[in-house]
Design an enzyme around this catalytic site. Structure first.
Site, PDB file in Angstrom:
ATOM      1  N   ASP A 130     -12.028 -26.830  21.013  1.00  0.00           N
ATOM      2  CA  ASP A 130     -12.802 -26.289  19.845  1.00  0.00           C
ATOM      3  C   ASP A 130     -14.335 -26.159  20.171  1.00  0.00           C
ATOM      4  O   ASP A 130     -14.902 -26.974  21.121  1.00  0.00           O
ATOM      5  CB  ASP A 130     -12.475 -27.385  18.586  1.00  0.00           C
ATOM      6  CG  ASP A 130     -12.382 -28.793  18.916  1.00  0.00           C
ATOM      7  OD1 ASP A 130     -13.156 -29.063  20.226  1.00  0.00           O
ATOM      8  OD2 ASP A 130     -11.754 -29.605  18.377  1.00  0.00           O
ATOM      9  N   ASN A 138      -7.476 -38.711  10.234  1.00  0.00           N
ATOM     10  CA  ASN A 138      -6.462 -37.886   9.508  1.00  0.00           C
ATOM     11  C   ASN A 138      -5.425 -37.281  10.040  1.00  0.00           C
ATOM     12  O   ASN A 138      -4.891 -36.129   9.424  1.00  0.00           O
ATOM     13  CB  ASN A 138      -7.359 -37.127   8.439  1.00  0.00           C
ATOM     14  CG  ASN A 138      -7.980 -35.774   9.291  1.00  0.00           C
ATOM     15  OD1 ASN A 138      -7.996 -35.824  10.679  1.00  0.00           O
ATOM     16  ND2 ASN A 138      -8.867 -35.080   8.531  1.00  0.00           N
ATOM     17  N   HIS A 176      -5.790 -34.992  12.740  1.00  0.00           N
ATOM     18  CA  HIS A 176      -6.252 -33.586  13.311  1.00  0.00           C
ATOM     19  C   HIS A 176      -5.979 -33.972  14.834  1.00  0.00           C
ATOM     20  O   HIS A 176      -6.366 -34.574  15.414  1.00  0.00           O
ATOM     21  CB  HIS A 176      -7.440 -33.093  12.804  1.00  0.00           C
ATOM     22  CG  HIS A 176      -8.858 -33.820  13.385  1.00  0.00           C
ATOM     23  ND1 HIS A 176      -9.607 -34.398  12.330  1.00  0.00           N
ATOM     24  CD2 HIS A 176      -9.434 -33.846  14.499  1.00  0.00           C
ATOM     25  CE1 HIS A 176     -10.715 -34.713  13.248  1.00  0.00           C
ATOM     26  NE2 HIS A 176     -10.572 -34.532  14.259  1.00  0.00           N
ATOM     27  N   GLU A 186      -7.418 -29.133  10.838  1.00  0.00           N
ATOM     28  CA  GLU A 186      -7.148 -30.163   9.806  1.00  0.00           C
ATOM     29  C   GLU A 186      -5.986 -30.181   9.035  1.00  0.00           C
ATOM     30  O   GLU A 186      -5.284 -29.136   8.947  1.00  0.00           O
ATOM     31  CB  GLU A 186      -8.394 -30.050   8.895  1.00  0.00           C
ATOM     32  CG  GLU A 186      -9.978 -30.313   9.337  1.00  0.00           C
ATOM     33  CD  GLU A 186     -10.220 -31.584   9.501  1.00  0.00           C
ATOM     34  OE1 GLU A 186      -9.358 -32.320   9.669  1.00  0.00           O
ATOM     35  OE2 GLU A 186     -11.496 -31.679   9.522  1.00  0.00           O
TER      36      GLU A 186
HETATM   37  C1  GLP Z   1     -13.180 -34.389  16.850  1.00  0.00           C
HETATM   38  C2  GLP Z   1     -12.819 -33.519  17.854  1.00  0.00           C
HETATM   39  C3  GLP Z   1     -11.311 -33.764  18.306  1.00  0.00           C
HETATM   40  C4  GLP Z   1     -11.068 -35.187  18.691  1.00  0.00           C
HETATM   41  C5  GLP Z   1     -11.494 -36.078  17.351  1.00  0.00           C
HETATM   42  C6  GLP Z   1     -11.443 -37.620  17.447  1.00  0.00           C
HETATM   43  O1  GLP Z   1     -13.011 -34.018  15.648  1.00  0.00           O
HETATM   44  N1  GLP Z   1     -12.727 -32.073  17.571  1.00  0.00           N
HETATM   45  O2  GLP Z   1     -10.820 -32.994  19.117  1.00  0.00           O
HETATM   46  O3  GLP Z   1      -9.980 -35.584  18.956  1.00  0.00           O
HETATM   47  O4  GLP Z   1     -12.943 -35.635  17.005  1.00  0.00           O
HETATM   48  O5  GLP Z   1     -12.629 -38.117  18.191  1.00  0.00           O
HETATM   49  P1  GLP Z   1     -12.987 -39.434  18.905  1.00  0.00           P
HETATM   50  O6  GLP Z   1     -12.248 -39.231  19.981  1.00  0.00           O
HETATM   51  O7  GLP Z   1     -14.352 -39.467  18.861  1.00  0.00           O
HETATM   52  O8  GLP Z   1     -12.347 -40.347  17.896  1.00  0.00           O
END
Ligand code: GLP
Length: 261
Positions: A67, A149, A151, A156
């Site tokens: 992303d 959540n 995702h 989402e």
């Molecule tokens: C972001 C990214 C996701 C990631 C998520 C969790 O929203 N787009 O790909 O998995 O956050 O992030 P973290 O690893 O910082 O908890």
């Protein structure tokens, strides 16, 4: 789903790095889908240490990031392009031509099609991304983090399991969770993300979750049937998924060792 529970973040990072390194050792032209966020930072650090001083590591590997934010240029310090350079690409022998990250400004599209609005150009950018994955021969291995959540990528809750690369409006909770990655705390409102369908086309998937902040999401993942309200549950439709969690993230699971679902 195969569940692997390790003691802590260091072990999770080392285990994930080993999976990545073994994959590219066995298939030097592997196609990887890569995540951002805090969770994979340790994996990248381990991969970089293992590759430094090695003649050949990433030379023929292709990567597709999951992303990117819409509306900021790649060189913005909060972009996932900058993140990937900082954590991996600047330190390994990857061919820049084989690095693919969605362009949140759709700049190349707009040069070729100056008549398009930003939103129209973003649609084309998403279609190009899918096409490039196809031309690369599909994704061999996808690494995922897990949003609180549920995702995956930036898919989402409510995103269809069949979705392909698309533009998504970020939920307020996701923007708050990522605010400290932006110097002024202002997180873009939209992003481009690989779809859940795109992710499910990957030949193998490793989902990583670390720390107590993810324990509730990990419990939901373990207990829920596939439900678009909790995007990661779509992974239950795939036959080669490893869920790699540390003990803090698995604290709400009934048993914490060698769990299989
Ligand atoms: C972001 C990214 C996701 C990631 C998520 C969790 O929203 N787009 O790909 O998995 O956050 O992030 P973290 O690893 O910082 O908890």
């Amino acid at each position: 789903m195969k569940w692997v529970v390790v003691e802590n973040y260091a072990a999770l990072s080392a285990t994930a790095a080993r999976v990545l390194l073994d994959t590219i050792a066995k298939k030097p032209d592997a196609v990887l889908a890569l995540p951002t966020g805090r969770t994979p930072e340790g994996m990248y650090a381990n991969v970089v240490s293992a590759c430094v001083g090695k003649g050949r590591c990433f030379r023929d590997v292709s990567t597709f990031n999951l992303d990117e934010y819409v509306g900021i240029p790649p060189e913005h310090p909060g972009s996932y392009f900058s993140y990937m350079k900082r954590h991996l690409f600047d330190h390994v022998d990857i061919d820049p031509e084989k690095v693919n990250i969605p362009d949140g400004l759709a700049s190349r599209v707009r040069i070729e099609h100056p008549e398009l609005s930003l939103d129209e150009a973003l649609q084309v950018e998403c279609a190009w991304y899918e096409e490039n994955i196809r031309k690369a021969g599909g994704i061999d291995l996808t690494f995922l983090g897990l949003g609180r959540n549920g995702h995956i990528g930036f898919n989402e809750p409510g995103t269809a399991f069949e979705s392909r690369t698309h533009v998504i409006r970020l939920s307020e909770s996701t923007r708050i969770a990522n605010a400290d990655l932006f110097a002024d705390g202002t997180v873009p409102e939209r992003a481009i993300t690989m779809g859940i369908g795109t992710i499910l086309d990957s030949r193998a998937i490793v989902l990583m979750a670390s720390g107590s902040a993810k324990a509730a999401a990990v419990k939901t993942l373990a207990e829920s049937n596939p439900d678009p309200g909790f995007p990661a549950s779509g992974l239950k439709h795939h036959r080669d998924v490893t869920v790699l969690v540390d003990s803090a993230a698995s604290a709400l699971l009934p048993s914490t060792s060698g769990k299989r679902h």
